[in-house]
Design an enzyme around this catalytic site. Structure first.
Site, PDB file in Angstrom:
ATOM      1  N   GLY A  98       0.853  -1.266  -0.095  1.00  0.00           N
ATOM      2  CA  GLY A  98      -0.096   0.004  -0.061  1.00  0.00           C
ATOM      3  C   GLY A  98       0.873   1.390  -0.103  1.00  0.00           C
ATOM      4  O   GLY A  98       1.970   1.221  -0.541  1.00  0.00           O
TER       5      GLY A  98
ATOM      6  N   ASP B 291       8.759  -2.230  15.015  1.00  0.00           N
ATOM      7  CA  ASP B 291       8.014  -1.049  15.263  1.00  0.00           C
ATOM      8  C   ASP B 291       6.956  -0.965  16.193  1.00  0.00           C
ATOM      9  O   ASP B 291       6.379   0.033  16.788  1.00  0.00           O
ATOM     10  CB  ASP B 291       8.052   0.051  14.310  1.00  0.00           C
ATOM     11  CG  ASP B 291       7.573   1.561  14.426  1.00  0.00           C
ATOM     12  OD1 ASP B 291       8.250   1.915  15.526  1.00  0.00           O
ATOM     13  OD2 ASP B 291       6.788   2.256  14.084  1.00  0.00           O
TER      14      ASP B 291
ATOM     15  N   HIS C  12       7.153   2.169  18.573  1.00  0.00           N
ATOM     16  CA  HIS C  12       6.135   2.669  17.737  1.00  0.00           C
ATOM     17  C   HIS C  12       6.461   4.020  17.417  1.00  0.00           C
ATOM     18  O   HIS C  12       5.468   5.013  17.606  1.00  0.00           O
ATOM     19  CB  HIS C  12       4.835   2.685  18.245  1.00  0.00           C
ATOM     20  CG  HIS C  12       3.583   2.501  17.479  1.00  0.00           C
ATOM     21  ND1 HIS C  12       2.553   1.841  17.605  1.00  0.00           N
ATOM     22  CD2 HIS C  12       3.338   3.031  16.098  1.00  0.00           C
ATOM     23  CE1 HIS C  12       1.613   1.874  16.441  1.00  0.00           C
ATOM     24  NE2 HIS C  12       2.351   2.707  15.657  1.00  0.00           N
TER      25      HIS C  12
ATOM     26  N   GLY D  96       6.879   4.894  14.083  1.00  0.00           N
ATOM     27  CA  GLY D  96       6.575   5.203  12.546  1.00  0.00           C
ATOM     28  C   GLY D  96       6.381   6.827  12.177  1.00  0.00           C
ATOM     29  O   GLY D  96       6.902   7.277  11.505  1.00  0.00           O
ATOM     30  N   SER D  97       5.263   7.063  12.537  1.00  0.00           N
ATOM     31  CA  SER D  97       4.762   8.542  12.307  1.00  0.00           C
ATOM     32  C   SER D  97       5.198   9.626  13.122  1.00  0.00           C
ATOM     33  O   SER D  97       4.746  10.883  12.902  1.00  0.00           O
ATOM     34  CB  SER D  97       3.172   8.611  11.851  1.00  0.00           C
ATOM     35  OG  SER D  97       2.730   8.567  13.249  1.00  0.00           O
TER      36      SER D  97
HETATM   37  P1  NAP Z   1      -2.514   1.054   2.802  1.00  0.00           P
HETATM   38  O1  NAP Z   1      -2.217   1.980   1.952  1.00  0.00           O
HETATM   39  O2  NAP Z   1      -4.037   0.722   3.068  1.00  0.00           O
HETATM   40  O3  NAP Z   1      -2.138  -0.336   2.329  1.00  0.00           O
HETATM   41  C1  NAP Z   1      -2.155  -1.474   2.972  1.00  0.00           C
HETATM   42  C2  NAP Z   1      -1.881  -2.727   1.994  1.00  0.00           C
HETATM   43  O4  NAP Z   1      -2.151  -4.043   2.687  1.00  0.00           O
HETATM   44  C3  NAP Z   1      -2.808  -2.585   0.752  1.00  0.00           C
HETATM   45  O5  NAP Z   1      -2.197  -2.543  -0.422  1.00  0.00           O
HETATM   46  C4  NAP Z   1      -3.587  -4.019   1.013  1.00  0.00           C
HETATM   47  O6  NAP Z   1      -3.777  -4.602  -0.183  1.00  0.00           O
HETATM   48  C5  NAP Z   1      -2.568  -4.826   1.597  1.00  0.00           C
HETATM   49  N1  NAP Z   1      -3.354  -6.151   2.269  1.00  0.00           N
HETATM   50  C6  NAP Z   1      -4.636  -6.097   2.798  1.00  0.00           C
HETATM   51  N2  NAP Z   1      -4.814  -7.417   3.284  1.00  0.00           N
HETATM   52  C7  NAP Z   1      -3.544  -8.212   3.076  1.00  0.00           C
HETATM   53  C8  NAP Z   1      -3.097  -9.432   3.409  1.00  0.00           C
HETATM   54  N3  NAP Z   1      -4.112 -10.326   3.748  1.00  0.00           N
HETATM   55  N4  NAP Z   1      -1.935  -9.852   2.925  1.00  0.00           N
HETATM   56  C9  NAP Z   1      -1.113  -8.819   2.359  1.00  0.00           C
HETATM   57  N5  NAP Z   1      -1.418  -7.478   2.097  1.00  0.00           N
HETATM   58  C10 NAP Z   1      -2.715  -7.166   2.538  1.00  0.00           C
HETATM   59  O7  NAP Z   1      -2.098   1.244   4.375  1.00  0.00           O
HETATM   60  P2  NAP Z   1      -0.687   1.822   4.771  1.00  0.00           P
HETATM   61  O8  NAP Z   1      -0.952   3.229   5.216  1.00  0.00           O
HETATM   62  O9  NAP Z   1       0.304   1.466   3.866  1.00  0.00           O
HETATM   63  O10 NAP Z   1      -0.581   1.219   6.199  1.00  0.00           O
HETATM   64  C11 NAP Z   1      -0.352  -0.370   6.328  1.00  0.00           C
HETATM   65  C12 NAP Z   1      -0.723  -0.769   7.887  1.00  0.00           C
HETATM   66  O11 NAP Z   1       0.678  -0.068   8.323  1.00  0.00           O
HETATM   67  C13 NAP Z   1      -1.959   0.078   8.408  1.00  0.00           C
HETATM   68  O12 NAP Z   1      -2.904  -0.583   8.351  1.00  0.00           O
HETATM   69  C14 NAP Z   1      -1.366   0.090   9.903  1.00  0.00           C
HETATM   70  O13 NAP Z   1      -1.744  -0.849  10.436  1.00  0.00           O
HETATM   71  C15 NAP Z   1       0.169   0.400   9.812  1.00  0.00           C
HETATM   72  N6  NAP Z   1       0.703   1.529  10.160  1.00  0.00           N
HETATM   73  C16 NAP Z   1       1.677   1.543  11.091  1.00  0.00           C
HETATM   74  C17 NAP Z   1       2.363   2.875  11.489  1.00  0.00           C
HETATM   75  C18 NAP Z   1       3.291   2.853  12.555  1.00  0.00           C
HETATM   76  O14 NAP Z   1       3.682   3.768  13.045  1.00  0.00           O
HETATM   77  N7  NAP Z   1       4.253   1.932  12.689  1.00  0.00           N
HETATM   78  C19 NAP Z   1       1.887   4.016  10.760  1.00  0.00           C
HETATM   79  C20 NAP Z   1       0.746   3.801   9.924  1.00  0.00           C
HETATM   80  C21 NAP Z   1       0.384   2.717   9.364  1.00  0.00           C
HETATM   81  P3  NAP Z   1      -5.309  -4.940  -0.783  1.00  0.00           P
HETATM   82  O15 NAP Z   1      -5.655  -3.584  -1.349  1.00  0.00           O
HETATM   83  O16 NAP Z   1      -4.868  -5.907  -2.045  1.00  0.00           O
HETATM   84  O17 NAP Z   1      -5.898  -5.356   0.180  1.00  0.00           O
END
Ligand code: NAP
Length: 323
Positions: A159, A265, A289, A291-292
């Protein structure tokens, strides 16, 4: 006419977002942090009768809280990308627009991912521990790590964050990018990333990066069985959510050398107790944590949250609608 009420849960919501809401709405900011004992009782008291919610907290937005809020609630946003702390089905059932702050944080989280990847691959934690305890050894075989150049990097989830990670790692001469997910990503072509099954990704990758949401499908996607598929030289990076990993299985794999290292993280629980088994491991680099967590990114997330609310209460689609 009285102003619509917006409740912001958590006192740390940045001023950059508040400035967009003041004078337009009656804004209340709960003056507590997540771990304050008064936080939940105060949410329960203050959520009643609000028109919009900025859910800037790790607490779960449950059916019970939505019931307490009342039927006039017309907009909810997180100040995060993940929505695993929200009963999304219940929000959708009520037809309430829900938004997040997708993309505002892609770059900051991708930076942390690359930092963790390098730190875990090159044994920063073990090296720093030896330096700080006066045990600094040296020699051609001391503290050898894994190379990024020439490696295969596998992303579970391509994503916004995953794509920003690939853009960065292109400068590190990675040989091959692969990803797994539910659907083909149109951006993958220009990034040079190929979609494969999760099993193939785990078998082939030198670096496995978890950058997907925590859902019923992805909970413990890394477990004793999946860790067995990974190379003994491989490095696991998790920037998604702690619940993506079965931590007991990860501890065993790191301890026994079934994989080389991990960089996390996100963990379960957060905060992680300082005597948690994973903390004791020299090959498990853990960040709290972060990340952001940059000034600019947090301001940008607050602005996006505020815009989500402004737009939804004006009958328009949110900047980043979840449902
Ligand atoms: P995003 O743009 O919505 O991307 C999420 C990706 O995960 C999408 O491409 C989706 O693909 C894929 N996905 C969904 N189900 C999946 C599965 N079963 N197996 C493999 N891929 C799958 O979200 P993002 O902003 O990149 O963030 C991703 C995650 O990172 C968030 O949901 C959050 O939990 C985490 N995060 C962490 C931090 C931090 O501070 N560490 C900060 C922000 C976010 P499909 O469209 O094909 O479903």
């Amino acid at each position: 006419m009285s102003l619509k009420k917006v409740l912001i849960v958590n006192r740390t919501f940045p001023k950059a977002g508040l400035d967009l809401l003041h004078n337009k709405f009656e804004v209340s900011v709960l003056p507590y942090l997540d771990y304050h004992p008064e936080m939940l009782p105060e949410v329960e008291k203050n959520i009643q009768g609000v028109d919009a919610l900025i859910w800037n907290t790790k607490h779960r937005l449950s059916k019970e809280l939505l019931d307490l809020a009342g039927p006039q609630l017309k907009a909810i946003t997180t100040m995060a990308s993940g929505v695993d702390h929200i009963d999304v089905d219940e929000v959708a059932k009520r037809g309430i627009p829900l938004g997040n702050t997708l993309h505002s944080l892609d770059n900051a989280v991708a930076d942390i991912t690359v930092g963790l990847l390098l730190g875990a691959a090159r044994g920063f934690k073990a090296g720093i521990r030896e330096l700080e305890s006066g045990d600094w050894k040296f020699g051609v075989q001391w503290r050898l790590g894994q190379d990024v150049a020439g490696s295969t990097v596998g992303l579970v989830g391509l994503g916004g964050i995953g794509q920003a990670v690939v853009r960065r790692l292109k400068g590190f001469d990675v040989a091959k990018f692969i990803y797994s997910g539910r659907s083909d990503k149109p951006e993958a072509k220009s990034l040079g990333a190929e979609r494969v099954s999760l099993d193939q990704l785990l078998r082939e990758s030198d670096f496995v990066i978890l950058s997907c949401p925590l859902t019923a499908e992805t909970k413990h996607i890394i477990n004793a069985d999946s860790l067995k598929l990974m190379k003994s030289t491989s490095v696991l990076i998790n920037i998604g959510r702690g619940g993506l990993v079965n931590q007991e299985a990860l501890y065993n794999a790191l301890k026994e050398g079934h994989i080389f290292a991990a960089g996390l993280d996100v963990v379960t629980p957060e905060p992680l107790p300082k005597d948690h088994p994973l903390v004791t491991l020299p090959n498990c680099l853990i960040l709290p944590h972060l990340g952001s967590a940059t000034h600019k990114t947090r301001d940008s997330m607050a602005i996006t949250s505020a815009q989500n609310i402004l737009r939804a209460l004006d009958g328009k689609s949110m900047v980043y609608p979840v449902c």
